[in-house]
Design a protein around this motif. Structure first.
Motif, PDB file in Angstrom:
ATOM      1  N   PRO A 125       0.351   4.120  -8.618  1.00  0.00           N
ATOM      2  CA  PRO A 125      -0.424   3.054  -7.966  1.00  0.00           C
ATOM      3  C   PRO A 125      -0.441   3.184  -6.447  1.00  0.00           C
ATOM      4  O   PRO A 125       0.613   3.259  -5.806  1.00  0.00           O
ATOM      5  CB  PRO A 125       0.285   1.768  -8.390  1.00  0.00           C
ATOM      6  N   ALA A 135      -2.280  -7.062  -9.562  1.00  0.00           N
ATOM      7  CA  ALA A 135      -3.329  -6.054  -9.837  1.00  0.00           C
ATOM      8  C   ALA A 135      -2.904  -4.743  -9.193  1.00  0.00           C
ATOM      9  O   ALA A 135      -2.419  -4.726  -8.067  1.00  0.00           O
ATOM     10  CB  ALA A 135      -4.659  -6.508  -9.247  1.00  0.00           C
ATOM     11  N   GLU A 166       0.846  -1.205   0.000  1.00  0.00           N
ATOM     12  CA  GLU A 166       0.000   0.000   0.000  1.00  0.00           C
ATOM     13  C   GLU A 166       0.876   1.248   0.000  1.00  0.00           C
ATOM     14  O   GLU A 166       1.710   1.422   0.887  1.00  0.00           O
ATOM     15  CB  GLU A 166      -0.862   0.028   1.275  1.00  0.00           C
ATOM     16  N   GLU A 196      -4.104  -0.793  -8.128  1.00  0.00           N
ATOM     17  CA  GLU A 196      -5.266   0.081  -7.904  1.00  0.00           C
ATOM     18  C   GLU A 196      -4.771   1.502  -7.731  1.00  0.00           C
ATOM     19  O   GLU A 196      -3.735   1.702  -7.084  1.00  0.00           O
ATOM     20  CB  GLU A 196      -6.014  -0.371  -6.614  1.00  0.00           C
ATOM     21  N   PRO A 197      -5.397   2.477  -8.340  1.00  0.00           N
ATOM     22  CA  PRO A 197      -6.640   2.412  -9.128  1.00  0.00           C
ATOM     23  C   PRO A 197      -6.435   1.966 -10.577  1.00  0.00           C
ATOM     24  O   PRO A 197      -7.372   1.956 -11.355  1.00  0.00           O
ATOM     25  CB  PRO A 197      -7.142   3.852  -9.103  1.00  0.00           C
ATOM     26  N   ASN A 198      -5.178   1.651 -10.956  1.00  0.00           N
ATOM     27  CA  ASN A 198      -4.947   1.069 -12.291  1.00  0.00           C
ATOM     28  C   ASN A 198      -5.313   2.066 -13.397  1.00  0.00           C
ATOM     29  O   ASN A 198      -6.098   1.779 -14.303  1.00  0.00           O
ATOM     30  CB  ASN A 198      -5.791  -0.211 -12.448  1.00  0.00           C
ATOM     31  N   ARG A 244      -2.044   0.819  -4.617  1.00  0.00           N
ATOM     32  CA  ARG A 244      -1.979  -0.525  -4.061  1.00  0.00           C
ATOM     33  C   ARG A 244      -1.566  -1.503  -5.152  1.00  0.00           C
ATOM     34  O   ARG A 244      -1.995  -1.348  -6.308  1.00  0.00           O
ATOM     35  CB  ARG A 244      -3.337  -0.963  -3.489  1.00  0.00           C
TER      36      ARG A 244
END
Ligand code: HGY
Ligand code: MN
Ligand code: MN
Ligand code: MN
Length: 411
Positions: A279, A269, A222, A271-273, A281
């Motif tokens: 990023p 993956a 994070e 986030e929020p991509n 996360r």
């Protein structure tokens, strides 16, 4: 040895028929555990088990068993064959399915020959061997062998947020038999190698003596979402870059160690991509494998230290969830020797080897003498629609299984 031969067209026909079940609009084959396509595959298998006049039992974790219970051998612990019919995403048609259908084929061949083995013989299709939707992998056989409670397994949450128990109910495969209800006399699994060794050596039969250890972890890093254009590099808490450093680390570690150690980051993956957002996360998986327990543990420890270092230097927080951890397994030397004798008895070259892939046999080895038979994978390719094994090798492997079973079941 048995002096018999399996019915090639029946085995190959079923293998190709099952391989058509669960294809999408782009012809990709995917039957994730407890999905609608898994149900369709299960329904086809149960149909074939019933056609063979076997006693079909489904347990609480959805493991499917076809049992040949002749009156003469009802009391004896059965010889168990099997594997799995769930697949990875965009899969080949042989992984797992070959072992289940060959097990059924062996039973039908022995029965058609009028033999009544001293031991009952059963074939199993274990739930969720692949672990793609619900972790850990080899889940159904792990529950059967008592390595995971059925309640915990049914409560597992999938990558899609579903619960395995509810999904098994939905597809009609939440059985009532208690896991472990069938305690086998021995377990033999026929499987494609999924690696390059047998093809490279020009050998049609692998007598699998060991299976390497497996460590699955999910890592969440994070940081802070921020503007890709205005945020100086020195002020970033970039979870994406932190993850990239870890992916490079595990790969370099495995390359440095030496051949058997392998490392894979298969899922990631952000986030929020978004293209212009740093990023916040990064969620990714780490799959470490090694035939040596101490080296596997050392790889996990080195990763833990590196995660702390990256967290400190990149200003991100790190959380790790263990998804699966299985130590290396040594299979039953007597059955391995029997596999070699059976191959030799058919004039087939064979070699003793280890398995790089995880298999239900490594779970069944917790409750009974177990071993595996491998046949070659073309190009060493698997978990890929190009997975392929020549028909002659598929038939040879099934005939070796037939001879091993005839001996172990005292047919
Ligand atoms: O991950 C494995 O090795 C197996 O295919 N589940
Ligand atoms: Mn498999
Ligand atoms: Mn697989
Ligand atoms: Mn496997």
């Amino acid at each position: 040895m048995s002096g018999l031969a399996i019915h090639e067209a029946r085995l190959l026909g079923r293998l190709h028929a099952l391989g058509q079940i669960g294809r999408d609009g782009e012809n990709r084959l995917t039957r994730l555990a407890a999905s609608d396509t898994d149900r369709a595959g299960r329904d086809a298998l149960v149909g074939w088990l019933r056609e063979a006049d076997l006693d079909v039992v489904v347990d609480r974790i959805g493991n499917i068993f076809g049992i040949w219970r002749t009156h003469a051998n009802a009391a004896e612990a059965p010889l168990l064959l099997g594997s799995h019919i769930d697949t990875v995403i965009d899969a080949g048609i042989y992984d797992g399915c070959y072992g289940v259908l060959a097990g059924l084929e062996v039973i039908e061949t022995l029965r058609a020959a009028g033999l009544t083995p001293v031991r009952p013989i059963a074939v199993a299709a274990f739930t969720n061997e692949e672990g793609v939707r619900y972790a850990p992998d080899m889940m159904g056989s792990l529950v059967h062998a008592g390595g995971l409670s059925v309640e915990e397994a049914l409560a597992s949450i999938g990558t899609d947020g579903t619960t395995l128990g509810a999904e098994l109910e939905r597809i009609g495969y939440a059985g009532v038999a208690e896991p472990g209800f069938l305690r086998p006399h021995a377990y033999v699994e026929l499987h494609i190698e999924q690696g390059p060794v047998l093809e490279r050596e020009g050998v049609p039969i692998g007598a699998v003596a060991t299976l390497q250890g497996i460590s699955w972890q999910r890592v969440v890093m994070e940081g802070t979402a921020n503007h890709a254009g205005t945020t100086p590099m020195s002020m970033r808490r970039d979870a994406g870059y932190a993850a990239a450093r870890v992916i490079a680390f595990v790969n370099e570690q495995a390359r440095k160690a030496h051949d058997p150690s392998v490392a894979t980051v298969g899922c990631i993956a952000f986030e929020p991509n978004a293209i212009n957002v740093i990023p916040a996360r990064a969620t990714f998986t780490v799959d470490l494998r090694d035939p040596d327990e101490a080296r596997l543990a050392a790889g996990e420890a080195a990763l833990a230290i590196f995660l702390d270092e990256v967290a400190a230097s990149e200003g991100v927080s790190v959380s790790v969830e263990r998804l699966a951890r299985f130590s290396p397994v040594a299979f039953d030397a007597g059955i391995v020797a029997l596999i070699e004798q059976a191959a030799a008895g058919r004039g087939l070259a064979y070699q003793r080897m280890t398995s790089g892939a995880g298999h239900d046999a490594q779970m069944m080895a917790r409750m009974a003498p177990a071993a595996m038979i491998f046949v070659p994978s073309l190009g060493g390719i698997s978990h890929n629609p190009r997975e392929h094994t020549p028909q002659a090798d598929l038939v040879a492997g099934a005939n070796v299984l037939l001879d091993v079973v005839a001996c172990l079941a005292d047919a």
